[in-house]
Write a protein that holds these residues in place. Structure first.
Motif, PDB file in Angstrom:
ATOM      1  N   ASP A   1       1.174   5.484  -2.887  1.00 22.18           N
ATOM      2  CA  ASP A   1       0.874   5.215  -1.481  1.00 22.18           C
ATOM      3  C   ASP A   1      -0.273   6.081  -0.984  1.00 22.18           C
ATOM      4  OD1 ASP A   1       2.803   3.230  -1.135  1.00 22.18           O
ATOM      5  OD2 ASP A   1       4.351   4.686  -0.586  1.00 22.18           O
ATOM      6  N   ALA A   2      -0.274   7.338  -1.376  1.00 21.03           N
ATOM      7  CA  ALA A   2      -1.353   8.244  -0.981  1.00 21.03           C
ATOM      8  C   ALA A   2      -2.677   7.795  -1.586  1.00 21.03           C
ATOM      9  CB  ALA A   2      -1.029   9.674  -1.413  1.00 21.03           C
ATOM     10  N   GLU A   3      -2.640   7.368  -2.840  1.00 22.29           N
ATOM     11  CA  GLU A   3      -3.844   6.854  -3.504  1.00 22.29           C
ATOM     12  C   GLU A   3      -4.399   5.638  -2.780  1.00 22.29           C
ATOM     13  OE1 GLU A   3      -4.122   5.721  -7.776  1.00 22.29           O
ATOM     14  OE2 GLU A   3      -3.048   7.621  -8.052  1.00 22.29           O
ATOM     15  N   MET A   4      -3.505   4.716  -2.420  1.00 21.63           N
ATOM     16  CA  MET A   4      -3.912   3.505  -1.717  1.00 21.63           C
ATOM     17  C   MET A   4      -4.506   3.855  -0.345  1.00 21.63           C
ATOM     18  SD  MET A   4      -4.186   0.218  -1.345  1.00 21.63           S
ATOM     19  CE  MET A   4      -3.083  -0.747  -2.317  1.00 21.63           C
ATOM     20  N   TYR A   5      -3.866   4.759   0.365  1.00 28.15           N
ATOM     21  CA  TYR A   5      -4.349   5.183   1.675  1.00 28.15           C
ATOM     22  C   TYR A   5      -5.762   5.782   1.558  1.00 28.15           C
ATOM     23  CZ  TYR A   5      -4.588   7.660   6.125  1.00 28.15           C
ATOM     24  OH  TYR A   5      -4.985   8.131   7.354  1.00 28.15           O
ATOM     25  N   ASP A   6      -5.930   6.683   0.599  1.00 23.54           N
ATOM     26  CA  ASP A   6      -7.238   7.320   0.402  1.00 23.54           C
ATOM     27  C   ASP A   6      -8.306   6.298   0.029  1.00 23.54           C
ATOM     28  OD1 ASP A   6      -6.058   9.757   0.988  1.00 23.54           O
ATOM     29  OD2 ASP A   6      -5.873  10.367  -1.125  1.00 23.54           O
ATOM     30  N   ARG A   7      -7.953   5.340  -0.823  1.00 25.07           N
ATOM     31  CA  ARG A   7      -8.913   4.310  -1.229  1.00 25.07           C
ATOM     32  C   ARG A   7      -9.292   3.430  -0.038  1.00 25.07           C
ATOM     33  NH1 ARG A   7      -8.803  -0.786  -2.274  1.00 25.07           N
ATOM     34  NH2 ARG A   7      -6.556  -0.966  -2.457  1.00 25.07           N
ATOM     35  N   LEU A   8      -8.297   3.031   0.744  1.00 28.49           N
ATOM     36  CA  LEU A   8      -8.584   2.205   1.918  1.00 28.49           C
ATOM     37  C   LEU A   8      -9.482   2.936   2.913  1.00 28.49           C
ATOM     38  CD1 LEU A   8      -5.108   0.510   2.483  1.00 28.49           C
ATOM     39  CD2 LEU A   8      -7.261  -0.656   1.880  1.00 28.49           C
ATOM     40  N   TRP A   9      -9.211   4.224   3.143  1.00 27.49           N
ATOM     41  CA  TRP A   9     -10.053   5.010   4.046  1.00 27.49           C
ATOM     42  C   TRP A   9     -11.482   5.090   3.515  1.00 27.49           C
ATOM     43  CZ3 TRP A   9     -11.052   6.215   8.647  1.00 27.49           C
ATOM     44  CH2 TRP A   9     -10.072   6.522   9.576  1.00 27.49           C
ATOM     45  N   LYS A  10     -11.628   5.341   2.226  1.00 32.95           N
ATOM     46  CA  LYS A  10     -12.963   5.433   1.628  1.00 32.95           C
ATOM     47  C   LYS A  10     -13.695   4.098   1.771  1.00 32.95           C
ATOM     48  CE  LYS A  10     -15.403   6.314  -2.650  1.00 32.95           C
ATOM     49  NZ  LYS A  10     -15.410   5.901  -4.012  1.00 32.95           N
ATOM     50  N   ASP A  11     -13.009   3.008   1.454  1.00 28.76           N
ATOM     51  CA  ASP A  11     -13.614   1.685   1.573  1.00 28.76           C
ATOM     52  C   ASP A  11     -13.956   1.359   3.024  1.00 28.76           C
ATOM     53  OD1 ASP A  11     -13.259   1.477  -1.154  1.00 28.76           O
ATOM     54  OD2 ASP A  11     -11.595   0.045  -1.034  1.00 28.76           O
ATOM     55  N   LEU A  12     -13.102   1.781   3.953  1.00 29.71           N
ATOM     56  CA  LEU A  12     -13.353   1.549   5.369  1.00 29.71           C
ATOM     57  C   LEU A  12     -14.604   2.296   5.834  1.00 29.71           C
ATOM     58  CD1 LEU A  12     -12.092   0.227   7.962  1.00 29.71           C
ATOM     59  CD2 LEU A  12     -11.113   2.465   8.407  1.00 29.71           C
ATOM     60  N   ARG A  13     -14.752   3.537   5.416  1.00 25.95           N
ATOM     61  CA  ARG A  13     -15.949   4.310   5.783  1.00 25.95           C
ATOM     62  C   ARG A  13     -17.207   3.669   5.205  1.00 25.95           C
ATOM     63  NH1 ARG A  13     -12.362   8.587   4.687  1.00 25.95           N
ATOM     64  NH2 ARG A  13     -13.264   8.850   2.629  1.00 25.95           N
ATOM     65  N   THR A  14     -17.128   3.194   3.966  1.00 25.85           N
ATOM     66  CA  THR A  14     -18.271   2.536   3.337  1.00 25.85           C
ATOM     67  C   THR A  14     -18.633   1.255   4.077  1.00 25.85           C
ATOM     68  OG1 THR A  14     -17.684   3.471   1.184  1.00 25.85           O
ATOM     69  CG2 THR A  14     -19.123   1.541   1.170  1.00 25.85           C
ATOM     70  N   ALA A  15     -17.630   0.478   4.455  1.00 27.42           N
ATOM     71  CA  ALA A  15     -17.873  -0.771   5.187  1.00 27.42           C
ATOM     72  C   ALA A  15     -18.456  -0.484   6.565  1.00 27.42           C
ATOM     73  CB  ALA A  15     -16.580  -1.579   5.299  1.00 27.42           C
ATOM     74  N   ALA A  16     -17.955   0.543   7.232  1.00 23.57           N
ATOM     75  CA  ALA A  16     -18.478   0.906   8.556  1.00 23.57           C
ATOM     76  C   ALA A  16     -19.945   1.333   8.451  1.00 23.57           C
ATOM     77  CB  ALA A  16     -17.642   2.020   9.172  1.00 23.57           C
ATOM     78  N   ALA A  17     -20.271   2.067   7.412  1.00 22.55           N
ATOM     79  CA  ALA A  17     -21.662   2.486   7.211  1.00 22.55           C
ATOM     80  C   ALA A  17     -22.560   1.279   6.961  1.00 22.55           C
ATOM     81  CB  ALA A  17     -21.751   3.475   6.050  1.00 22.55           C
ATOM     82  N   ALA A  18     -22.059   0.287   6.237  1.00 19.71           N
ATOM     83  CA  ALA A  18     -22.846  -0.927   5.971  1.00 19.71           C
ATOM     84  C   ALA A  18     -23.133  -1.683   7.262  1.00 19.71           C
ATOM     85  CB  ALA A  18     -22.120  -1.831   4.972  1.00 19.71           C
ATOM     86  N   VAL A  19     -22.152  -1.744   8.150  1.00 18.99           N
ATOM     87  CA  VAL A  19     -22.354  -2.433   9.429  1.00 18.99           C
ATOM     88  C   VAL A  19     -23.294  -1.618  10.317  1.00 18.99           C
ATOM     89  CG1 VAL A  19     -21.227  -3.166  11.577  1.00 18.99           C
ATOM     90  CG2 VAL A  19     -20.160  -3.676   9.368  1.00 18.99           C
TER      91      VAL A  19
END
Length: 145
Positions: free
Chosen positions: A75-93
């Motif tokens: 669960d912690a791994e998934m949370y960290d991955r989602l946060w990382k992906d979210l930051r990357t997506a926000a930067a792209a926008v």
């Protein structure tokens, strides 16, 4: 006969005519936010094991918390991955070239903010609601964006 590139250049700039890749990036950002929110809602209140504490009625902002063993490693791994992906997506926008083009065409200040807000609700940038998911309220949409 003129070519289509020249015809496109002759058209006035429309800041709310979002490029397809920007719409796709906003859609991905919204989907990741929803996935992170849904994942976090299923997790215990603390990432780490904690003994919790009782309510403190004399302090209205100090609600009690139950004892927890914390999050499972997956669960912690998934949370960290989602946060990382979210930051990357926000930067792209946020870093998309469309915003530079807007500024080049004089879209600034409140108009630029309104254009960024319009992206969040544009066709192709909003995830389709899941049948079993509760409807998003406006506050959820604003947080996701």
């Amino acid at each position: 006969m003129g070519n289509s590139a020249s015809a496109a250049e002759d058209m006035p700039f429309d800041a709310k005519d979002f490029p397809k890749d920007l719409l796709a990036a906003q859609l991905k950002l919204a989907e990741l936010y929803t996935a992170l929110r849904d994942h976090q809602a299923r997790l215990p209140w603390s990432r780490d094991a904690d003994d919790g504490w009782p309510d403190a009625p004399e302090r209205w902002h100090r609600r009690g918390r139950p004892k927890t063993t914390g999050w499972e490693a997956a669960d912690a791994e998934m949370y960290d991955r989602l946060w990382k992906d979210l930051r990357t997506a926000a930067a792209a926008v946020q870093g998309h070239d469309h915003w530079s083009r807007c500024k080049q065409h004089g879209v600034a200040g409140a108009d630029l903010v309104a254009t960024r807000q319009a992206l969040k609700n544009a066709d192709g940038a909003v995830p389709a609601p899941k049948e079993d998911a509760p409807a998003l309220d406006q506050e959820d949409v604003e947080r996701a964006a």
